[in-house]
Motif scaffolding. Sequence first.
Motif, PDB file in Angstrom:
ATOM      1  N   ALA A  73       1.038  -1.165  -0.056  1.00 38.92           N
ATOM      2  CA  ALA A  73      -0.062   0.067   0.084  1.00 38.92           C
ATOM      3  C   ALA A  73       0.819   1.234  -0.043  1.00 38.92           C
ATOM      4  CB  ALA A  73      -0.836   0.019   1.111  1.00 38.92           C
ATOM      5  N   LEU A  74       2.062   1.222   0.665  1.00 40.45           N
ATOM      6  CA  LEU A  74       2.808   2.212   0.665  1.00 40.45           C
ATOM      7  C   LEU A  74       3.587   2.621  -0.832  1.00 40.45           C
ATOM      8  CD1 LEU A  74       4.599   1.507   4.067  1.00 40.45           C
ATOM      9  CD2 LEU A  74       3.264   3.467   3.485  1.00 40.45           C
ATOM     10  N   ALA A  75       3.619   1.804  -1.866  1.00 43.00           N
ATOM     11  CA  ALA A  75       3.984   1.992  -2.936  1.00 43.00           C
ATOM     12  C   ALA A  75       2.905   2.392  -4.026  1.00 43.00           C
ATOM     13  CB  ALA A  75       4.856   0.755  -3.304  1.00 43.00           C
ATOM     14  N   GLN A  76       1.687   2.713  -3.424  1.00 40.61           N
ATOM     15  CA  GLN A  76       0.658   3.125  -4.653  1.00 40.61           C
ATOM     16  C   GLN A  76       0.769   4.481  -4.951  1.00 40.61           C
ATOM     17  OE1 GLN A  76      -1.759   1.231  -6.056  1.00 40.61           O
ATOM     18  NE2 GLN A  76      -0.549  -0.718  -5.107  1.00 40.61           N
ATOM     19  N   PRO A  77       0.652   4.836  -6.075  1.00 42.34           N
ATOM     20  CA  PRO A  77       0.558   6.173  -6.426  1.00 42.34           C
ATOM     21  C   PRO A  77      -0.447   7.157  -5.713  1.00 42.34           C
ATOM     22  CG  PRO A  77       0.282   4.987  -8.265  1.00 42.34           C
ATOM     23  CD  PRO A  77       0.084   3.993  -7.209  1.00 42.34           C
ATOM     24  N   PHE A  78      -0.110   8.225  -5.313  1.00 48.12           N
ATOM     25  CA  PHE A  78      -0.846   9.258  -4.429  1.00 48.12           C
ATOM     26  C   PHE A  78      -0.683   8.921  -2.856  1.00 48.12           C
ATOM     27  CE2 PHE A  78      -3.718   8.416  -8.413  1.00 48.12           C
ATOM     28  CZ  PHE A  78      -2.735   9.129  -9.140  1.00 48.12           C
ATOM     29  N   THR A  79      -0.250   7.985  -2.633  1.00 46.36           N
ATOM     30  CA  THR A  79      -0.142   7.469  -1.023  1.00 46.36           C
ATOM     31  C   THR A  79       0.391   8.656  -0.336  1.00 46.36           C
ATOM     32  OG1 THR A  79      -0.598   5.312  -1.528  1.00 46.36           O
ATOM     33  CG2 THR A  79       0.553   5.885   0.474  1.00 46.36           C
ATOM     34  N   TYR A  80       0.048   8.947   0.767  1.00 50.87           N
ATOM     35  CA  TYR A  80       0.781   9.762   1.687  1.00 50.87           C
ATOM     36  C   TYR A  80       1.089   8.876   3.027  1.00 50.87           C
ATOM     37  CZ  TYR A  80       0.902  13.589   5.507  1.00 50.87           C
ATOM     38  OH  TYR A  80       1.621  14.302   6.414  1.00 50.87           O
ATOM     39  N   GLY A  81       2.514   8.868   3.446  1.00 50.99           N
ATOM     40  CA  GLY A  81       2.737   7.845   4.383  1.00 50.99           C
ATOM     41  C   GLY A  81       3.845   8.654   5.127  1.00 50.99           C
ATOM     42  N   GLN A  82       4.226   7.828   6.111  1.00 51.06           N
ATOM     43  CA  GLN A  82       5.722   7.919   6.644  1.00 51.06           C
ATOM     44  C   GLN A  82       6.679   6.572   6.291  1.00 51.06           C
ATOM     45  OE1 GLN A  82       6.421   7.381  11.358  1.00 51.06           O
ATOM     46  NE2 GLN A  82       6.343   9.504  10.983  1.00 51.06           N
ATOM     47  N   TYR A  83       7.818   7.111   5.875  1.00 50.55           N
ATOM     48  CA  TYR A  83       8.832   6.155   5.290  1.00 50.55           C
ATOM     49  C   TYR A  83      10.043   6.198   6.148  1.00 50.55           C
ATOM     50  CZ  TYR A  83       5.433   6.198   1.636  1.00 50.55           C
ATOM     51  OH  TYR A  83       4.196   5.982   0.645  1.00 50.55           O
ATOM     52  N   VAL A  84      10.359   5.074   6.544  1.00 50.98           N
ATOM     53  CA  VAL A  84      11.765   4.821   7.213  1.00 50.98           C
ATOM     54  C   VAL A  84      12.535   4.005   6.176  1.00 50.98           C
ATOM     55  CG1 VAL A  84      12.904   3.801   9.155  1.00 50.98           C
ATOM     56  CG2 VAL A  84      10.411   4.793   9.203  1.00 50.98           C
ATOM     57  N   PHE A  85      13.670   4.430   5.600  1.00 56.39           N
ATOM     58  CA  PHE A  85      14.562   4.013   4.787  1.00 56.39           C
ATOM     59  C   PHE A  85      16.168   4.209   4.997  1.00 56.39           C
ATOM     60  CE2 PHE A  85      13.229   8.201   3.504  1.00 56.39           C
ATOM     61  CZ  PHE A  85      14.401   8.393   2.823  1.00 56.39           C
ATOM     62  N   PHE A  86      16.726   3.018   4.687  1.00 53.97           N
ATOM     63  CA  PHE A  86      18.257   3.325   4.439  1.00 53.97           C
ATOM     64  C   PHE A  86      18.801   3.665   3.289  1.00 53.97           C
ATOM     65  CE2 PHE A  86      17.528  -0.131   7.683  1.00 53.97           C
ATOM     66  CZ  PHE A  86      18.396   0.225   8.668  1.00 53.97           C
ATOM     67  N   ARG A  87      19.570   4.690   3.228  1.00 52.87           N
ATOM     68  CA  ARG A  87      20.194   5.414   1.982  1.00 52.87           C
ATOM     69  C   ARG A  87      21.623   5.719   2.501  1.00 52.87           C
ATOM     70  NH1 ARG A  87      17.833  10.384  -1.110  1.00 52.87           N
ATOM     71  NH2 ARG A  87      18.373  11.264   0.852  1.00 52.87           N
ATOM     72  N   ASN A  88      22.726   5.577   1.477  1.00 51.93           N
ATOM     73  CA  ASN A  88      23.998   6.065   1.641  1.00 51.93           C
ATOM     74  C   ASN A  88      24.011   7.197   0.445  1.00 51.93           C
ATOM     75  OD1 ASN A  88      24.845   4.511   3.971  1.00 51.93           O
ATOM     76  ND2 ASN A  88      25.428   2.860   2.422  1.00 51.93           N
ATOM     77  N   THR A  89      23.842   6.802  -0.611  1.00 58.40           N
ATOM     78  CA  THR A  89      23.757   7.649  -1.669  1.00 58.40           C
ATOM     79  C   THR A  89      22.810   7.029  -2.810  1.00 58.40           C
ATOM     80  OG1 THR A  89      25.686   6.583  -2.821  1.00 58.40           O
ATOM     81  CG2 THR A  89      26.184   8.437  -1.516  1.00 58.40           C
ATOM     82  N   LEU A 121       0.988   4.059   6.844  1.00 62.92           N
ATOM     83  CA  LEU A 121       0.171   4.713   6.049  1.00 62.92           C
ATOM     84  C   LEU A 121      -0.646   5.844   6.537  1.00 62.92           C
ATOM     85  CD1 LEU A 121      -1.055   4.378   3.233  1.00 62.92           C
ATOM     86  CD2 LEU A 121      -2.911   2.907   4.198  1.00 62.92           C
ATOM     87  N   ILE A 122      -0.580   7.114   6.000  1.00 63.20           N
ATOM     88  CA  ILE A 122      -1.344   8.319   6.726  1.00 63.20           C
ATOM     89  C   ILE A 122      -2.463   8.473   5.908  1.00 63.20           C
ATOM     90  CG2 ILE A 122      -1.336  10.876   7.273  1.00 63.20           C
ATOM     91  CD1 ILE A 122       1.761  10.510   7.655  1.00 63.20           C
ATOM     92  N   GLU A 123      -2.604   8.562   4.549  1.00 67.91           N
ATOM     93  CA  GLU A 123      -3.611   8.768   3.869  1.00 67.91           C
ATOM     94  C   GLU A 123      -3.449   8.195   2.685  1.00 67.91           C
ATOM     95  OE1 GLU A 123      -7.154   8.948   2.435  1.00 67.91           O
ATOM     96  OE2 GLU A 123      -6.804  10.107   4.141  1.00 67.91           O
ATOM     97  N   SER A 124      -4.408   6.923   2.239  1.00 70.99           N
ATOM     98  CA  SER A 124      -4.136   5.867   0.924  1.00 70.99           C
ATOM     99  C   SER A 124      -4.593   6.824  -0.350  1.00 70.99           C
ATOM    100  CB  SER A 124      -4.935   4.994   1.275  1.00 70.99           C
ATOM    101  OG  SER A 124      -6.450   5.036   1.022  1.00 70.99           O
ATOM    102  N   HIS A 125      -5.574   7.565  -0.191  1.00 67.90           N
ATOM    103  CA  HIS A 125      -6.291   8.448  -1.458  1.00 67.90           C
ATOM    104  C   HIS A 125      -6.673   7.400  -2.486  1.00 67.90           C
ATOM    105  CE1 HIS A 125      -5.371  12.347  -0.373  1.00 67.90           C
ATOM    106  NE2 HIS A 125      -4.012  12.268  -0.425  1.00 67.90           N
ATOM    107  N   HIS A 126      -7.232   6.294  -2.080  1.00 68.46           N
ATOM    108  CA  HIS A 126      -7.749   5.099  -2.759  1.00 68.46           C
ATOM    109  C   HIS A 126      -9.012   5.414  -3.491  1.00 68.46           C
ATOM    110  CE1 HIS A 126     -10.318   4.879   0.842  1.00 68.46           C
ATOM    111  NE2 HIS A 126     -11.175   4.809  -0.150  1.00 68.46           N
ATOM    112  N   GLY A 127      -9.532   6.943  -3.081  1.00 63.00           N
ATOM    113  CA  GLY A 127     -10.614   7.360  -3.800  1.00 63.00           C
ATOM    114  C   GLY A 127     -10.239   8.148  -5.014  1.00 63.00           C
ATOM    115  N   LEU A 128      -8.980   8.412  -5.255  1.00 66.26           N
ATOM    116  CA  LEU A 128      -8.545   8.807  -6.405  1.00 66.26           C
ATOM    117  C   LEU A 128      -8.026   7.829  -7.542  1.00 66.26           C
ATOM    118  CD1 LEU A 128      -5.824  11.637  -5.086  1.00 66.26           C
ATOM    119  CD2 LEU A 128      -8.100  11.941  -6.040  1.00 66.26           C
TER     120      LEU A 128
END
Length: 253
Positions: free
Chosen positions: A48-64, A74-81
């Motif tokens: 669900a976090l990878a769906q277009p228009f989804t508003y969420g909180q993301y925790v991720f690892f990144r170096n570069t 998930l904060i707001e899925s915007h499934h209606g859109l």
Amino acid sequence: MLYKLEGIVIRSMDYGEGNKIITLCTEHGGKVGILVRGAKKPKSRHGALAQPFTYGQYVFFRNTGLGTLNAGELIESHHGLREDIFKAAYASYACELLDRVLQDEDTGAFWFRQLKACLEALESGKDPQVIVNIYELKVLQAAGYAPQLEECISCGRPCAQDEPQEWISTALGGVLCRACKHFDPAAASVTPRTMKLLRLFARLDLTRLGNVDVSESTRDEIKGVMRRFMDAQLGMQLKSRNFLDQLDKYEFQ
């Protein structure tokens, strides 16, 4: 390095057999690309976090470069859109426009709020064409191509509010007074109502948008003006806009 950011998915693409790569517009970190492993699998906890228009909180690892999702909420899925083809088309256009026009360093809290407000307005049933036209003006302003609507683009004379008609030159980037109209014979004549609304839209913040009642004829005129401005100033071919044009033809058949 571990990051924790709120963001809206503005682009989502398949990667490999079961993964997705998403692009987020975040409030405090610009645009961020994240690999979401297993997002395409039916029982994925991150699907669900990878769906277009989804508003969420993301925790991720990144170096570069690309990050890798570790956890999210998930904060707001915007499934209606996503469930309405017309709303989805306008939302896709808003997201693609932001993604194509603004560089990573240009996106921030303001643009996150504008996009969030745009998607919320579209989902709530407000006139999608009006919402998108206001959004387009915000994009032009942010990109440094804001049209000059308050005074003549040629001589700088303030525009009279009681003129029976005014002219807009998308090639020159703003309105032309009667005395300067000859500088662009292709300038479009617009009604006072359209000019009044364009000036209002230029000043509006989408986060404070109420109900805007626009007649069909005025809405069509504004759409035409904004289309010419977007083509003249940005000149981008967007797949989402082409799809919107196809939907318009289908809707009025």
